[in-house]
Design an enzyme around this catalytic site. Sequence first.
Site, short mmCIF file in Angstrom:
data_model
loop_
_atom_site.label_atom_id
_atom_site.label_comp_id
_atom_site.label_asym_id
_atom_site.label_seq_id
_atom_site.Cartn_x
_atom_site.Cartn_y
_atom_site.Cartn_z
N LYS A 159 4.18 -12.40 28.71
CA LYS A 159 4.05 -11.55 29.90
C LYS A 159 4.43 -12.34 31.15
CE LYS A 159 -0.16 -10.92 28.51
NZ LYS A 159 -1.55 -10.49 28.21
N THR A 192 -4.25 -4.45 39.24
CA THR A 192 -3.67 -5.01 38.02
C THR A 192 -4.73 -5.41 37.00
OG1 THR A 192 -3.63 -7.20 39.07
CG2 THR A 192 -1.62 -5.87 39.22
N GLY A 194 -6.66 -5.30 33.89
CA GLY A 194 -6.49 -4.66 32.59
C GLY A 194 -5.06 -4.51 32.14
N THR A 195 -4.12 -5.14 32.84
CA THR A 195 -2.71 -5.00 32.45
C THR A 195 -2.46 -5.60 31.06
OG1 THR A 195 -2.26 -6.99 33.74
CG2 THR A 195 -1.72 -4.88 34.77
N GLY A 196 -3.05 -6.77 30.79
CA GLY A 196 -2.85 -7.41 29.49
C GLY A 196 -3.44 -6.61 28.35
N CYS A 197 -4.65 -6.09 28.57
CA CYS A 197 -5.29 -5.25 27.55
C CYS A 197 -4.46 -4.00 27.28
CB CYS A 197 -6.69 -4.85 28.00
SG CYS A 197 -7.80 -6.21 28.39
#
Length: 380
Positions: A159, A192, A194-197
Amino acid sequence: MTPRILIIAGSDSGGGAGIQADIKTVTMLGGHAMTAITAVTAQNTLGVDAVHLIPTPVVIAQIDSVVRDLGVDAVKIGMVGSPQTASAVAAYLAQLTVPIVFDPVMIATSGAELADAATIASFERLMEVASVVTPNMPELEALGGKAAVLRFGCHLLVKGGHGGGDYVRDELWSSHGLVRELEGKRLDTNDTHGTGCTLASALACGLGQGMDVGDAFERAVSFVRIAIVKAPGFGAGHGPLGQQRVRDFWEDDPVPDLSLNQVTVNTDNYAASVAFYKTLGLTQIVDSPDNGYARFEAGNTASLSVHRDPTRGVGSTTVYFECHDLDTRVTRLKAAGLVFTADPTDQAWLWREAELFDPFGNRVLLYRAGANRLYPPWRI
């Protein structure tokens, strides 16, 4: 097919990340979300106030209950909480033959630590069973870099949000090298959390639906970008995404027959045209002065563009009709006697278009765009 997605992760009381973000994402993408909660956190957009780890046997019991009865098509792993839980989860999942996406959560968006050194060291067990590992740049460094992750035989999704510059580049790697990369304009926002989840869950849902890993990667990245744009603006810190507000996303969603959705007017003064339509009240979503192109969104999601195109006269207009069945429709219209000057063609701006002219020389484009109609990677 409704894919059954097992999510192994912590709970976020603020609803921005963790299990809550995962469930919203999987649901919006047409999956059935099932959960094994590894930790309960007290947190909001400003930070994490408390963490309570769920005992390892209870985590495994949740997983086993789901697997024995409902079945699983893909697994997403987020926060695991402890090295004991990481090892136990890896041992259980080794029995399954479904795609597994591992998001090596170490630090929350707010900066709070969600994994200690011992837990991070235990991540190797999870990478051994994972199909795809999805670290951000600091997490990848903590895992030892690309080669250290790829030696486990998985795909690696790096990411790019922690990188610099005006554009974010997300990369998908395999042991053979770079598989695919996507670049999008960096969105100027603090929403932003929670973007990875969200990305990992969207990827798992795509794999559970039988998508190729590259296609699932592209759809997941696009979903996250739209969810950022649609963020509700809650909280005083890093706000949650708007997964539940994503619209006009799925390529296979039919538009109502033949929809008038886009008009492009030609101009010889880019700045004056942009100023006019902004003053008129439209929301600018693309700004490309070097190409003489700007795009605006109206309240009903229709859009209007201005284009400085010397090959067309000032004031000339192109009318766009969106249709789900573009290729079939063009074949049918040709049979009815209409003459097309360009057959359906994939364009660099990510639309598929076919061109014809009406009896008085007005340009008409039939097109299919899906998410890229309103949410191209270069959206402001």
